[in-house]
Design an enzyme around this catalytic site. Structure first.
Site, PDB file in Angstrom:
ATOM      1  N   LYS A 184      -7.280  -9.991  -8.752  1.00 30.06           N
ATOM      2  CA  LYS A 184      -8.025  -8.895  -8.110  1.00 30.06           C
ATOM      3  C   LYS A 184      -7.363  -7.553  -8.447  1.00 30.06           C
ATOM      4  O   LYS A 184      -6.219  -7.519  -8.905  1.00 30.06           O
ATOM      5  CB  LYS A 184      -8.071  -9.130  -6.595  1.00 30.06           C
ATOM      6  CG  LYS A 184      -6.708  -9.202  -5.926  1.00 30.06           C
ATOM      7  CD  LYS A 184      -6.807  -9.785  -4.510  1.00 30.06           C
ATOM      8  CE  LYS A 184      -5.446  -9.821  -3.837  1.00 30.06           C
ATOM      9  NZ  LYS A 184      -5.491 -10.552  -2.550  1.00 30.06           N
ATOM     10  N   TYR A 224       8.913  21.777  -6.303  1.00 30.52           N
ATOM     11  CA  TYR A 224       8.249  22.308  -5.106  1.00 30.52           C
ATOM     12  C   TYR A 224       9.161  22.207  -3.891  1.00 30.52           C
ATOM     13  O   TYR A 224       9.810  21.187  -3.666  1.00 30.52           O
ATOM     14  CB  TYR A 224       6.970  21.524  -4.814  1.00 30.52           C
ATOM     15  CG  TYR A 224       5.829  21.863  -5.743  1.00 30.52           C
ATOM     16  CD1 TYR A 224       5.287  23.136  -5.755  1.00 30.52           C
ATOM     17  CD2 TYR A 224       5.297  20.903  -6.587  1.00 30.52           C
ATOM     18  CE1 TYR A 224       4.229  23.450  -6.606  1.00 30.52           C
ATOM     19  CE2 TYR A 224       4.241  21.196  -7.437  1.00 30.52           C
ATOM     20  CZ  TYR A 224       3.716  22.476  -7.436  1.00 30.52           C
ATOM     21  OH  TYR A 224       2.677  22.783  -8.275  1.00 30.52           O
TER      22      TYR A 224
HETATM   23  C1  LIG Z   1      -4.445 -11.469  -2.540  1.00 31.83           C
HETATM   24  C2  LIG Z   1      -4.637 -12.873  -2.101  1.00 31.83           C
HETATM   25  C3  LIG Z   1      -3.880 -13.913  -2.658  1.00 31.83           C
HETATM   26  C4  LIG Z   1      -2.703 -13.649  -3.572  1.00 31.83           C
HETATM   27  O1  LIG Z   1      -1.641 -13.170  -2.775  1.00 31.83           O
HETATM   28  P1  LIG Z   1      -0.185 -12.855  -3.411  1.00 31.83           P
HETATM   29  O2  LIG Z   1       0.655 -12.582  -2.243  1.00 31.83           O
HETATM   30  O3  LIG Z   1      -0.379 -11.665  -4.272  1.00 31.83           O
HETATM   31  O4  LIG Z   1       0.208 -14.060  -4.170  1.00 31.83           O
HETATM   32  C5  LIG Z   1      -4.195 -15.215  -2.316  1.00 31.83           C
HETATM   33  N1  LIG Z   1      -5.187 -15.482  -1.435  1.00 31.83           N
HETATM   34  C6  LIG Z   1      -5.924 -14.506  -0.850  1.00 31.83           C
HETATM   35  C7  LIG Z   1      -6.979 -14.864   0.126  1.00 31.83           C
HETATM   36  C8  LIG Z   1      -5.658 -13.167  -1.151  1.00 31.83           C
HETATM   37  O5  LIG Z   1      -6.377 -12.209  -0.566  1.00 31.83           O
END
Ligand SMILES: *Cc1c(COP(=O)(O)O)cnc(C)c1O
Length: 367
Positions: free
Chosen positions: A38, A258
């Site tokens: 994702k 800044y």
């Molecule tokens: C993002 C997510 C994962 C992966 O999690 P990590 O901690 O990055 O390994 C797995 N299952 C779900 C439902 C998620 O939203």
């Protein structure tokens, strides 16, 4: 045309990502190992990362949104793609057309998928998400009991897995871990014959009883430490090098950047780098991060600006930092987890913030 010589450089090691996947697969074996890609593979580029993982045998990918699923489908026509955000009204036709697998997050989505797949004459796949304490997405306990009492609610759906997600897997001693595990086992007992998935990156390291039939690592694939407080078992995949724009001498008493938030108490030397918060280099790192040049640590001095960073190179040997050269902003010595620590966030946010102005280089077999 390339303008790489004027940009900061982001190098992504696809072999390291593939190695990390194989390591997680071996730890979780005989469970199947999926990959969570994702948010553009946690900022590293889904179009490059997903094919590299498919090449080493990954055949199930999780994305967050339907759009991400469509993008991945265009890159990988054959693999299974599950969409975590669920089956929103009006989207079933797209899921069916592009063979995407919805993660069903409530009984309404279950009923909708059942109706649509029946209409389409397909026994189409889905993943059922049961909430066990996270309270974000997934069937609530009452809905899960209704399913257990009436399994016909799932008729006509090919439920590939029943999944849940843990809230505290990165804190092994948190009592919520055992509680979620027990709630999940109880829910699975009400859904006999179905395969189960609980573990994201950190829970893979909580032991065999957390692996079930499928594990869903994301962060660990990309080198984030899944076992905070212990040595990182994963390989680093990211190297970010900032382009040096100017090296300047600064008098004692002068400030930098800044707010003139830091002042030199002796004559000093500043290297100005072509990276800033517009590139996802978090402003929270102002006066608080490190970079490296040929094994030397250089501390940030001043605030992070939109396009520029300033590092104190007073103590470096003459000639080591020159305009057009590079300093290492992230890599093996100052990792995304280190930057996250200094910024008061998590490595996930460092990676997913990586901006689009870098010249991106992919290395490794899949590149
Ligand atoms: C993002 C997510 C994962 C992966 O999690 P990590 O901690 O990055 O390994 C797995 N299952 C779900 C439902 C998620 O939203």
């Amino acid at each position: 045309m390339t303008t790489d010589a004027a940009c900061s450089l982001l190098t992504i090691d696809l072999d390291a990502i593939a190695d990390n996947w194989r390591r997680l697969r071996d730890i979780a074996s005989p469970a199947t190992c999926a990959a969570v890609v994702k948010a553009d593979a946690y900022g590293l580029g889904i179009a490059q990362v997903a094919p590299a993982l498919a090449d080493v045998g990954c055949s199930l990918f999780f994305v967050a949104t339907l759009d991400e699923g469509l993008r991945l489908r265009a890159v990988l026509p054959q693999v299974d793609i599950a969409v975590l955000s669920g089956l929103l009204p009006g989207t079933a036709g797209i899921f069916l057309r592009d063979r995407l697998i919805p993660v069903l997050n409530d009984l309404g989505q279950v009923a909708r998928w059942r109706a649509e797949t029946t209409k389409a004459g397909q026994n189409a796949p889905a993943i059922l998400h049961i909430d066990t304490g996270m309270n974000r997405l997934g069937l609530d306990p009452q809905e899960a009991s209704r399913l257990a009492l009436d399994a016909t609610l799932l008729d006509g759906i090919d439920i590939r897995y029943v999944m849940t997600h843990m809230a505290c897997a990165d804190m092994p001693s948190d009592p919520l871990n055992a509680e979620q595990l027990e709630r999940f086992k109880a829910a699975m007992a009400g859904l006999p014959g179905l395969k189960a998935s609980l573990a994201a990156s950190s829970a893979i390291f909580l032991g065999r009883d957390h692996h079930f039939d499928l594990v869903r690592p994301g962060a660990a694939l990309y080198g984030i430490n899944p076992t905070p407080g212990k040595p990182n078992p994963m390989r680093q995949c990211v190297r970010l090098e900032g382009r040096v724009l100017q090296v300047r001498y600064v008098d004692s008493g002068e400030g930098v950047g800044y707010g003139a938030s830091r002042r030199f108490s002796r004559p000093g030397k500043i290297a100005t780098i072509a990276t800033g918060y517009a590139d996802g280099y978090l402003r929270a790192l102002s006066n608080g991060s490190l970079a490296h040049v040929a094994g030397h640590r250089i501390p940030m001095m001043g605030r992070v600006s939109m396009d520029l960073l300033t590092f104190d190179v007073t103590d470096l040997p003459e000639g080591l930092v020159l305009p057009g050269g590079l300093v290492e902003l992230l890599g093996d010595t100052y990792t995304p987890d280190d930057a996250a620590h200094d910024a008061g966030t998590i490595g996930y946010e460092i990676l997913t913030s990586l901006g689009s102005r870098y010249a991106r280089r992919y290395i490794g077999a899949g590149a």
